[in-house]
Write a protein that holds these residues in place. Structure first.
Motif, PDB file in Angstrom:
ATOM      1  N   LEU A 198       0.808  -1.218   0.000  1.00  0.00           N
ATOM      2  CA  LEU A 198       0.000   0.000   0.000  1.00  0.00           C
ATOM      3  C   LEU A 198       0.843   1.270   0.000  1.00  0.00           C
ATOM      4  N   ALA A 199       2.041   1.178   0.581  1.00  0.00           N
ATOM      5  CA  ALA A 199       2.874   2.385   0.680  1.00  0.00           C
ATOM      6  C   ALA A 199       3.891   2.456  -0.448  1.00  0.00           C
ATOM      7  N   GLY A 200       4.113   1.328  -1.127  1.00  0.00           N
ATOM      8  CA  GLY A 200       5.071   1.327  -2.228  1.00  0.00           C
ATOM      9  C   GLY A 200       6.518   1.306  -1.767  1.00  0.00           C
ATOM     10  N   ARG A 201       6.768   0.852  -0.565  1.00  0.00           N
ATOM     11  CA  ARG A 201       8.149   0.683  -0.086  1.00  0.00           C
ATOM     12  C   ARG A 201       8.151  -0.376   1.013  1.00  0.00           C
ATOM     13  N   ARG A 202       9.329  -0.930   1.280  1.00  0.00           N
ATOM     14  CA  ARG A 202       9.430  -1.951   2.310  1.00  0.00           C
ATOM     15  C   ARG A 202       9.629  -1.304   3.682  1.00  0.00           C
ATOM     16  N   PHE A 203       9.338  -2.069   4.744  1.00  0.00           N
ATOM     17  CA  PHE A 203       9.449  -1.567   6.118  1.00  0.00           C
ATOM     18  C   PHE A 203      10.389  -2.445   6.930  1.00  0.00           C
ATOM     19  N   ASP A 204      10.989  -1.848   7.940  1.00  0.00           N
ATOM     20  CA  ASP A 204      11.834  -2.569   8.885  1.00  0.00           C
ATOM     21  C   ASP A 204      10.897  -3.274   9.882  1.00  0.00           C
ATOM     22  N   ARG A 205      10.753  -4.584   9.710  1.00  0.00           N
ATOM     23  CA  ARG A 205       9.760  -5.323  10.506  1.00  0.00           C
ATOM     24  C   ARG A 205      10.067  -5.309  11.990  1.00  0.00           C
ATOM     25  N   GLU A 206      11.368  -5.378  12.318  1.00  0.00           N
ATOM     26  CA  GLU A 206      11.698  -5.378  13.749  1.00  0.00           C
ATOM     27  C   GLU A 206      11.287  -4.045  14.380  1.00  0.00           C
ATOM     28  N   ALA A 207      11.536  -2.953  13.652  1.00  0.00           N
ATOM     29  CA  ALA A 207      11.151  -1.639  14.192  1.00  0.00           C
ATOM     30  C   ALA A 207       9.631  -1.559  14.339  1.00  0.00           C
ATOM     31  N   VAL A 208       8.912  -2.105  13.366  1.00  0.00           N
ATOM     32  CA  VAL A 208       7.448  -2.082  13.450  1.00  0.00           C
ATOM     33  C   VAL A 208       6.985  -2.904  14.658  1.00  0.00           C
ATOM     34  N   THR A 209       7.591  -4.083  14.838  1.00  0.00           N
ATOM     35  CA  THR A 209       7.213  -4.948  15.966  1.00  0.00           C
ATOM     36  C   THR A 209       7.431  -4.221  17.294  1.00  0.00           C
ATOM     37  N   ARG A 210       8.581  -3.593  17.419  1.00  0.00           N
ATOM     38  CA  ARG A 210       8.891  -2.896  18.677  1.00  0.00           C
ATOM     39  C   ARG A 210       7.895  -1.759  18.922  1.00  0.00           C
ATOM     40  N   GLN A 211       7.539  -1.053  17.857  1.00  0.00           N
ATOM     41  CA  GLN A 211       6.577   0.043  18.032  1.00  0.00           C
ATOM     42  C   GLN A 211       5.211  -0.493  18.459  1.00  0.00           C
ATOM     43  N   VAL A 212       4.798  -1.599  17.863  1.00  0.00           N
ATOM     44  CA  VAL A 212       3.502  -2.167  18.277  1.00  0.00           C
ATOM     45  C   VAL A 212       3.556  -2.472  19.774  1.00  0.00           C
ATOM     46  N   ILE A 213       4.638  -3.076  20.221  1.00  0.00           N
ATOM     47  CA  ILE A 213       4.746  -3.441  21.643  1.00  0.00           C
ATOM     48  C   ILE A 213       4.717  -2.185  22.520  1.00  0.00           C
ATOM     49  N   LEU A 214       5.424  -1.148  22.102  1.00  0.00           N
ATOM     50  CA  LEU A 214       5.437   0.084  22.905  1.00  0.00           C
ATOM     51  C   LEU A 214       4.031   0.690  22.995  1.00  0.00           C
ATOM     52  N   HIS A 215       3.314   0.688  21.877  1.00  0.00           N
ATOM     53  CA  HIS A 215       1.942   1.226  21.909  1.00  0.00           C
ATOM     54  C   HIS A 215       1.030   0.346  22.773  1.00  0.00           C
ATOM     55  N   LEU A 216       1.199  -0.962  22.659  1.00  0.00           N
ATOM     56  CA  LEU A 216       0.380  -1.868  23.488  1.00  0.00           C
ATOM     57  C   LEU A 216       0.642  -1.602  24.964  1.00  0.00           C
ATOM     58  N   ASP A 217       1.912  -1.446  25.297  1.00  0.00           N
ATOM     59  CA  ASP A 217       2.286  -1.255  26.699  1.00  0.00           C
ATOM     60  C   ASP A 217       1.707   0.045  27.248  1.00  0.00           C
ATOM     61  N   ASP A 218       1.881   1.087  26.477  1.00  0.00           N
ATOM     62  CA  ASP A 218       1.374   2.393  26.884  1.00  0.00           C
ATOM     63  C   ASP A 218      -0.124   2.338  27.185  1.00  0.00           C
ATOM     64  N   ALA A 219      -0.855   1.772  26.229  1.00  0.00           N
ATOM     65  CA  ALA A 219      -2.312   1.746  26.353  1.00  0.00           C
ATOM     66  C   ALA A 219      -2.752   0.793  27.462  1.00  0.00           C
ATOM     67  N   TYR A 220      -2.047  -0.327  27.618  1.00  0.00           N
ATOM     68  CA  TYR A 220      -2.446  -1.299  28.656  1.00  0.00           C
ATOM     69  C   TYR A 220      -2.197  -0.709  30.039  1.00  0.00           C
ATOM     70  N   ASP A 221      -1.089   0.003  30.178  1.00  0.00           N
ATOM     71  CA  ASP A 221      -0.792   0.626  31.463  1.00  0.00           C
ATOM     72  C   ASP A 221      -1.888   1.638  31.811  1.00  0.00           C
ATOM     73  N   ARG A 222      -2.316   2.393  30.804  1.00  0.00           N
ATOM     74  CA  ARG A 222      -3.393   3.362  31.057  1.00  0.00           C
ATOM     75  C   ARG A 222      -4.667   2.644  31.508  1.00  0.00           C
ATOM     76  N   LEU A 223      -4.988   1.536  30.834  1.00  0.00           N
ATOM     77  CA  LEU A 223      -6.196   0.788  31.217  1.00  0.00           C
ATOM     78  C   LEU A 223      -6.064   0.267  32.646  1.00  0.00           C
ATOM     79  N   CYS A 224      -4.887  -0.264  32.977  1.00  0.00           N
ATOM     80  CA  CYS A 224      -4.686  -0.811  34.333  1.00  0.00           C
ATOM     81  C   CYS A 224      -4.805   0.280  35.379  1.00  0.00           C
ATOM     82  N   ASN A 225      -4.533   1.531  34.972  1.00  0.00           N
ATOM     83  CA  ASN A 225      -4.661   2.644  35.911  1.00  0.00           C
ATOM     84  C   ASN A 225      -6.060   3.261  35.879  1.00  0.00           C
TER      85      ASN A 225
END
Ligand code: BTN
Length: 255
Positions: free
Chosen positions: A163-190
């Motif tokens: 869709l974007a017409g270029r390749r992505f660094d999968r490890e960087a994408v994976t790490r970002q998903v985890i960081l966003h999950l963590d941020d949001a989960y911590d907010r929910l737990c609080n």
């Protein structure tokens, strides 16, 4: 087959402090579930380059060529008020959307309940499974070419690269998903459910529109006036306002 080749330790609050990365595994959801007898494994993330038996909703198979996607599962032991599939699906879907927005100019949306779509193409599916613990599985298509998706007979699927017409660094994408999950989960737990609710509504993008809500035993139609964790509020053509529980809505789309 299940020897991890790498372990990351991310400086997160609750999710991804341990990330086990596998070259090949049957299913990251299965592996995460197998760790659920030990509460110390809360927040562990399983990542795989390739799944031999990746699973999707409704007993479907999740197909992704080795090294092309983000295939990951998070093991959680959520408190009772977070143990709702609708909430956890939204949590994962919003984290994926936020990641996509961060790494690209693409405009992801949530297709109720558990898909992330871009320009009508499904790029991500989410599989929440609750047993001893709760496992949130995420399959995000990253570097598949449009040709390989077509060759796999997946005309409704897309990938970030296609869709974007270029390749992505999968490890960087994976790490970002985890960081966003963590941020949001911590907010929910609080106790902050509102921040996620706001993002979810925006990513679903149907407020004010006429919608069709497919429920277990019936189909409802109306204008979507409001949506939240407690209820979806719809208005029939005649003006009658009624509510649906998020859990009873199997599909929701523009009429
Ligand atoms: C769907 O849209 O049907 C949900 C797909 C979920 C696929 C992911 S890939 C990582 C995790 N492990 C699995 O076996 N399934 C989920």
């Amino acid at each position: 087959m299940t020897a991890s080749h790498e372990e990351w330790k991310l400086p997160t609050c609750r999710i991804g402090r341990r990330v086990l990365v596998f070259e090949q595994i049957d299913s990251t959801n299965n592996y995460a579930a197998s760790l659920a007898d030990n509460p110390a494994n809360a927040g562990i993330v399983i990542v795989a380059e390739e799944q031999l038996a990746g699973r999707g909703q409704y007993r479907r198979t999740w197909l992704c060529p080795p090294g092309d996607g983000v295939l990951m599962s998070v093991l959680l032991f959520p408190p009772a008020d977070l143990r709702r599939p609708a909430l956890l699906t939204a949590w994962a879907a919003v984290a994926v959307c936020d990641t996509i927005q961060q790494v690209s100019d693409l405009e992801p949306r949530i297709k109720w309940p558990n898909d992330v779509v871009i320009d009508g193409k499904k790029v991500c599916g989410i599989l929440i499974e609750q047993g001893r613990g709760t496992v949130a599985g995420i399959g995000l298509n990253v570097n598949q070419s449009a040709e390989s998706l077509a060759a796999a007979n997946l005309p409704l699927a897309g990938s970030l690269a296609a869709l974007a017409g270029r390749r992505f660094d999968r490890e960087a994408v994976t790490r970002q998903v985890i960081l966003h999950l963590d941020d949001a989960y911590d907010r929910l737990c609080n106790g902050d459910f509102d921040t996620l609710e706001t993002s979810w509504k925006q990513r679903v993008g149907l407020l004010g529109e006429r919608v069709v809500a497919e429920c277990q035993d019936r189909t409802e139609r109306g204008r979507l006036l409001e949506m939240g964790w407690k209820a979806l509020t719809l208005e029939r053509r005649g003006g009658e306002v009624f509510h649906l529980q998020p859990e009873e809505v199997r599909h929701l789309e523009s009429a």
